[in-house]
Design a protein around this motif. Structure first.
Motif, PDB file in Angstrom:
ATOM      1  N   ASP A 105      79.999  18.950  39.838  1.00 31.40           N
ATOM      2  CA  ASP A 105      79.349  19.822  41.077  1.00 31.40           C
ATOM      3  C   ASP A 105      77.753  19.331  40.998  1.00 31.40           C
ATOM      4  OD1 ASP A 105      81.374  21.493  41.157  1.00 31.40           O
ATOM      5  OD2 ASP A 105      80.628  23.086  40.051  1.00 31.40           O
ATOM      6  N   LEU A 106      76.992  18.918  39.980  1.00 29.81           N
ATOM      7  CA  LEU A 106      75.946  18.342  40.085  1.00 29.81           C
ATOM      8  C   LEU A 106      75.980  17.034  40.708  1.00 29.81           C
ATOM      9  CD1 LEU A 106      72.898  18.089  39.139  1.00 29.81           C
ATOM     10  CD2 LEU A 106      73.588  17.045  37.133  1.00 29.81           C
ATOM     11  N   LYS A 107      76.724  16.022  40.415  1.00 29.31           N
ATOM     12  CA  LYS A 107      76.698  14.795  41.150  1.00 29.31           C
ATOM     13  C   LYS A 107      77.241  15.086  42.833  1.00 29.31           C
ATOM     14  CE  LYS A 107      79.919  12.661  38.192  1.00 29.31           C
ATOM     15  NZ  LYS A 107      80.531  11.685  37.620  1.00 29.31           N
ATOM     16  N   GLU A 108      77.853  15.934  43.064  1.00 24.82           N
ATOM     17  CA  GLU A 108      78.270  16.113  44.484  1.00 24.82           C
ATOM     18  C   GLU A 108      76.773  16.891  45.088  1.00 24.82           C
ATOM     19  OE1 GLU A 108      79.927  16.401  48.161  1.00 24.82           O
ATOM     20  OE2 GLU A 108      80.756  15.608  46.110  1.00 24.82           O
ATOM     21  N   ALA A 109      76.085  17.626  44.404  1.00 21.38           N
ATOM     22  CA  ALA A 109      74.705  18.060  44.981  1.00 21.38           C
ATOM     23  C   ALA A 109      73.880  17.018  44.880  1.00 21.38           C
ATOM     24  CB  ALA A 109      74.281  19.161  44.292  1.00 21.38           C
ATOM     25  N   VAL A 110      73.734  15.914  44.278  1.00 20.28           N
ATOM     26  CA  VAL A 110      72.968  14.992  44.465  1.00 20.28           C
ATOM     27  C   VAL A 110      73.541  14.137  45.458  1.00 20.28           C
ATOM     28  CG1 VAL A 110      72.132  12.644  43.316  1.00 20.28           C
ATOM     29  CG2 VAL A 110      72.162  14.830  41.754  1.00 20.28           C
TER      30      VAL A 110
ATOM     31  N   VAL B 220      65.144  19.674  45.513  1.00 20.08           N
ATOM     32  CA  VAL B 220      65.144  19.971  43.983  1.00 20.08           C
ATOM     33  C   VAL B 220      66.312  20.781  43.855  1.00 20.08           C
ATOM     34  CG1 VAL B 220      63.797  21.438  42.189  1.00 20.08           C
ATOM     35  CG2 VAL B 220      62.610  20.098  44.258  1.00 20.08           C
ATOM     36  N   ILE B 221      67.053  20.363  42.638  1.00 19.06           N
ATOM     37  CA  ILE B 221      68.235  21.016  42.127  1.00 19.06           C
ATOM     38  C   ILE B 221      67.955  21.586  41.007  1.00 19.06           C
ATOM     39  CG2 ILE B 221      70.740  20.730  41.225  1.00 19.06           C
ATOM     40  CD1 ILE B 221      70.781  18.195  43.075  1.00 19.06           C
TER      41      ILE B 221
ATOM     42  N   PRO C  84      59.714  10.673  43.438  1.00 19.75           N
ATOM     43  CA  PRO C  84      61.178  10.767  43.518  1.00 19.75           C
ATOM     44  C   PRO C  84      61.620  11.161  44.833  1.00 19.75           C
ATOM     45  CG  PRO C  84      60.550  12.543  42.246  1.00 19.75           C
ATOM     46  CD  PRO C  84      59.269  11.842  42.496  1.00 19.75           C
ATOM     47  N   ASP C  85      63.107  10.761  44.903  1.00 21.32           N
ATOM     48  CA  ASP C  85      63.654  11.171  46.174  1.00 21.32           C
ATOM     49  C   ASP C  85      64.476  12.340  45.844  1.00 21.32           C
ATOM     50  OD1 ASP C  85      63.386   8.462  47.731  1.00 21.32           O
ATOM     51  OD2 ASP C  85      64.493   7.719  45.971  1.00 21.32           O
ATOM     52  N   LEU C  86      64.527  12.790  44.548  1.00 21.95           N
ATOM     53  CA  LEU C  86      65.297  14.198  44.343  1.00 21.95           C
ATOM     54  C   LEU C  86      64.768  14.704  42.820  1.00 21.95           C
ATOM     55  CD1 LEU C  86      68.766  15.210  45.199  1.00 21.95           C
ATOM     56  CD2 LEU C  86      68.452  15.061  42.527  1.00 21.95           C
TER      57      LEU C  86
END
Length: 116
Positions: A106-111, A76-77, A46-48
């Motif tokens: 917040d999660l989508k922004e981090a991704v 990795v988040i 995976p890329d993330l």
């Protein structure tokens, strides 16, 4: 298309994150345990990774360690319902720490930040 590995034992979180991230144009691969996450990490490249901390069996901190040993540059988040894990030294190896919520902006922004 960027590939995200989502490792979380909660079905509801899996469904919410998958739907939202696929709407953003990402391919989402799911795993429900740390052990399964490690296996899919090796198979899928995976890329993330989005990783829960509290899971049965191998927890997210140990899963994070193993993934980072194999690929230190992989973003990795950590995503946890518990804010106190931010203080855990093991969590510091992650690239982001996001507290779970029904609002996943917040999660989508981090991704986006780590995959752009």
């Amino acid at each position: 298309m960027k590939k995200i590995l989502l490792v979380d034992d909660e079905e509801g979180i899996q469904m919410l994150y998958r739907e939202e991230l696929e709407d953003e144009g990402y391919e989402v691969i799911s795993a429900y345990t740390g052990e399964e996450g490690i296996q899919k990490f090796k198979e899928e490249s995976p890329d993330l990774v989005i990783l829960d901390i509290q899971m049965p069996g191998m927890n997210g901190i140990e899963t994070l360690r193993q993934m980072k040993m194999e690929n230190p540059k992989l973003p990795v988040i950590l995503s946890s319902a518990y804010n106190e894990y931010k203080q855990d030294l093991g969590a510091w190896a992650s690239d982001e720490y996001v507290v779970k919520s029904s609002n996943i902006n917040d999660l989508k922004e981090a991704v986006r930040k780590h995959l752009s």
